[in-house]
Design a protein around this motif. Structure first.
Motif, short mmCIF file in Angstrom:
data_model
loop_
_atom_site.label_atom_id
_atom_site.label_comp_id
_atom_site.label_asym_id
_atom_site.label_seq_id
_atom_site.Cartn_x
_atom_site.Cartn_y
_atom_site.Cartn_z
N TYR A 1 0.93 -1.20 -0.28
CA TYR A 1 0.05 -0.08 -0.02
C TYR A 1 0.95 1.21 0.14
CZ TYR A 1 -4.32 2.74 0.83
OH TYR A 1 -5.36 3.55 0.77
N HIS A 2 0.26 2.39 -0.51
CA HIS A 2 1.03 3.49 -0.54
C HIS A 2 1.53 4.27 0.53
CE1 HIS A 2 -2.76 6.40 -1.33
NE2 HIS A 2 -2.60 5.55 -0.21
N ARG B 1 -3.84 14.94 -5.78
CA ARG B 1 -4.65 13.88 -5.50
C ARG B 1 -6.12 14.37 -5.74
NH1 ARG B 1 -5.00 9.99 -1.45
NH2 ARG B 1 -7.15 10.47 -1.48
N TYR C 1 -7.53 12.31 -8.40
CA TYR C 1 -8.27 11.09 -7.65
C TYR C 1 -9.72 11.34 -7.32
CZ TYR C 1 -7.79 6.60 -5.44
OH TYR C 1 -8.23 4.94 -5.23
N LYS D 1 -15.89 6.83 -11.46
CA LYS D 1 -15.37 5.23 -11.39
C LYS D 1 -16.81 4.53 -10.90
CE LYS D 1 -14.08 3.68 -7.90
NZ LYS D 1 -14.42 2.98 -6.60
N TYR E 1 -7.70 3.55 -14.00
CA TYR E 1 -8.56 3.10 -12.90
C TYR E 1 -10.06 3.33 -13.26
CZ TYR E 1 -10.77 2.52 -8.13
OH TYR E 1 -11.39 1.82 -7.01
N THR F 1 -8.55 -1.51 -2.06
CA THR F 1 -7.28 -0.96 -1.59
C THR F 1 -8.04 -0.06 -0.36
OG1 THR F 1 -7.46 1.00 -3.23
CG2 THR F 1 -5.75 -0.67 -3.43
N ARG G 1 -2.74 10.63 9.08
CA ARG G 1 -2.69 12.00 9.05
C ARG G 1 -3.24 12.64 10.13
NH1 ARG G 1 -5.07 10.02 3.28
NH2 ARG G 1 -3.25 9.74 2.15
N TYR H 1 -11.94 16.04 5.65
CA TYR H 1 -12.08 14.91 4.86
C TYR H 1 -11.56 13.60 5.24
CZ TYR H 1 -11.71 12.11 0.68
OH TYR H 1 -11.92 10.73 -0.13
N LYS I 1 -4.44 -2.25 -8.85
CA LYS I 1 -4.85 -0.79 -8.16
C LYS I 1 -3.92 -0.31 -7.13
CE LYS I 1 -7.56 2.33 -6.25
NZ LYS I 1 -8.82 1.76 -5.39
O1 LIG Z 1 -5.81 8.97 0.99
C1 LIG Z 1 -5.98 7.66 0.64
O2 LIG Z 1 -4.63 7.18 0.71
C2 LIG Z 1 -6.94 7.12 -0.11
C3 LIG Z 1 -6.92 5.80 -0.64
C4 LIG Z 1 -7.72 5.13 -1.16
C5 LIG Z 1 -7.52 3.90 -1.77
O3 LIG Z 1 -6.95 3.20 -1.33
O4 LIG Z 1 -8.05 3.80 -2.81
C6 LIG Z 1 -9.11 5.93 -1.31
C7 LIG Z 1 -8.99 7.00 -0.57
N1 LIG Z 1 -8.00 7.65 -0.07
C8 LIG Z 1 -10.24 7.76 -0.47
O5 LIG Z 1 -10.32 8.91 0.19
C9 LIG Z 1 -11.46 7.50 -1.08
O6 LIG Z 1 -12.61 7.93 -1.12
C10 LIG Z 1 -11.36 6.24 -1.80
C11 LIG Z 1 -12.14 5.65 -2.98
C12 LIG Z 1 -11.72 4.56 -3.26
C13 LIG Z 1 -12.12 3.60 -4.40
O7 LIG Z 1 -11.27 3.04 -4.91
O8 LIG Z 1 -13.47 3.62 -4.61
N2 LIG Z 1 -10.37 4.51 -2.83
C14 LIG Z 1 -10.29 5.59 -2.05
#
Ligand SMILES: O=C(O)c1cc(C(=O)O)c2c(n1)C(=O)C(=O)c1cc(C(=O)O)[nH]c1-2
Length: 265
Positions: A27-28, A54, A57, A64, A141, A159, A170, A188, A227
């Motif tokens: 994971y990141h 970000r 994203y 998505k 994605y 993920t 955070r 958030y 992913k």
């Molecule tokens: O801040 C992050 O590191 C992080 C990671 C991920 C993720 O793991 O895909 C999401 C989010 N945030 C996030 O806020 C979010 O709403 C979200 C939706 C999704 C998804 O794949 O549908 N991943 C993530």
């Protein structure tokens, strides 16, 4: 029971879930750029760069999710899934009694995070800071969700299994290290801790039900890796654009760490 040679038995639900969760090692949260951000080593410029990138994203997530819904003929699943779009896009509903319920949604909360870090609304929403590789990664994605069977797209959202931890990290470290960011800007992250847990419940149930044979289960792990690689590649790109410092590893290890962890193998 012994399986015939060359034939692997399917994992039971618990084993399969454990295999999915074990992917958290890639994971990141472990990416040097994220380690820098969450250990207080980032400059205001690097934080602003991360938030602005970000954002791309954040705006892609409900698109998505709409793609998942458009491919899904199961009404019960759609009734659950639509919550994700409401979470990010927000909503304003007026009942027959004239009462209005309103939620600004996660995209607006993200913009407020950006403003709290010193960005203007315009420079966030016009995407001027988004790097080409962040754009390509996020687009990959969305395209996957458009084209894959909806259950595979659901699997790729997993993920989120690991996301509550990164949001909590955070919330635990930013106020101390970056007191110049107003606390309201972190809303958030507060919202996502419980939202992600609820998302994961639904995503995991679909995945455990759908991927039944060992071959299918291995496919699910590959999808999750795809992913993870998207998130990792976004961080690689931001590290290149904004730099990384203060993370405890030399440059050679740093590069090795990226490829070893990023590949996740
Ligand atoms: O801040 C992050 O590191 C992080 C990671 C991920 C993720 O793991 O895909 C999401 C989010 N945030 C996030 O806020 C979010 O709403 C979200 C939706 C999704 C998804 O794949 O549908 N991943 C993530």
């Amino acid at each position: 029971m012994n399986a015939p040679a060359g034939f692997a038995l399917a994992w039971n639900r618990e084993e399969f879930e454990a295999q999915l969760r074990a992917k958290g090692r890639a994971y990141h949260i472990h990416h040097p750029f994220n380690v820098m951000l969450n250990t207080g080593k980032a400059t205001p410029e690097q934080i602003r760069g991360w938030v602005a990138n970000r954002f791309y994203y954040q705006i892609a997530i409900p698109v998505k999710d709409a793609a998942v819904m458009s491919n899904c003929p199961d009404r019960d699943i759609r009734r659950g899934w639509i919550q994700r779009m409401l979470d990010h896009d927000g909503f304003e509903l007026t009942g027959s009694d004239g009462q209005t319920v309103k939620d600004e949604g996660g995209i607006e909360a993200w913009i407020r995070l950006g403003i709290a870090t010193g960005l203007t609304r315009e420079e966030i929403t016009d995407l001027r800071h988004v790097t080409p590789a962040v754009r390509f990664s996020v687009d990959a994605y969305v395209n996957f969700a458009r084209r894959a069977p909806w259950q595979e797209a659901v699997c790729s959202s997993l993920t989120e299994l690991f996301a509550p931890e990164i949001h909590k990290q955070r919330l635990a470290t930013w106020p101390e290290h970056y007191p110049w960011i107003e606390s309201a800007g972190l809303q958030y992250f507060r919202n996502r801790v419980s939202q992600a847990r609820r998302d994961v419940e639904q995503g995991l149930a679909v995945t455990l039900d759908y991927f039944r044979t060992r071959e299918q289960q291995e496919r699910a792990l590959e999808i999750l890796q795809f992913k993870l690689d998207i998130l990792w590649a976004m961080n690689d790109s931001m590290a290149l654009r904004y730099g990384v410092q203060g993370v405890d590893c030399d440059q050679a290890l740093f590069r090795e760490g990226i490829s070893a962890l990023g590949a996740g193998r």
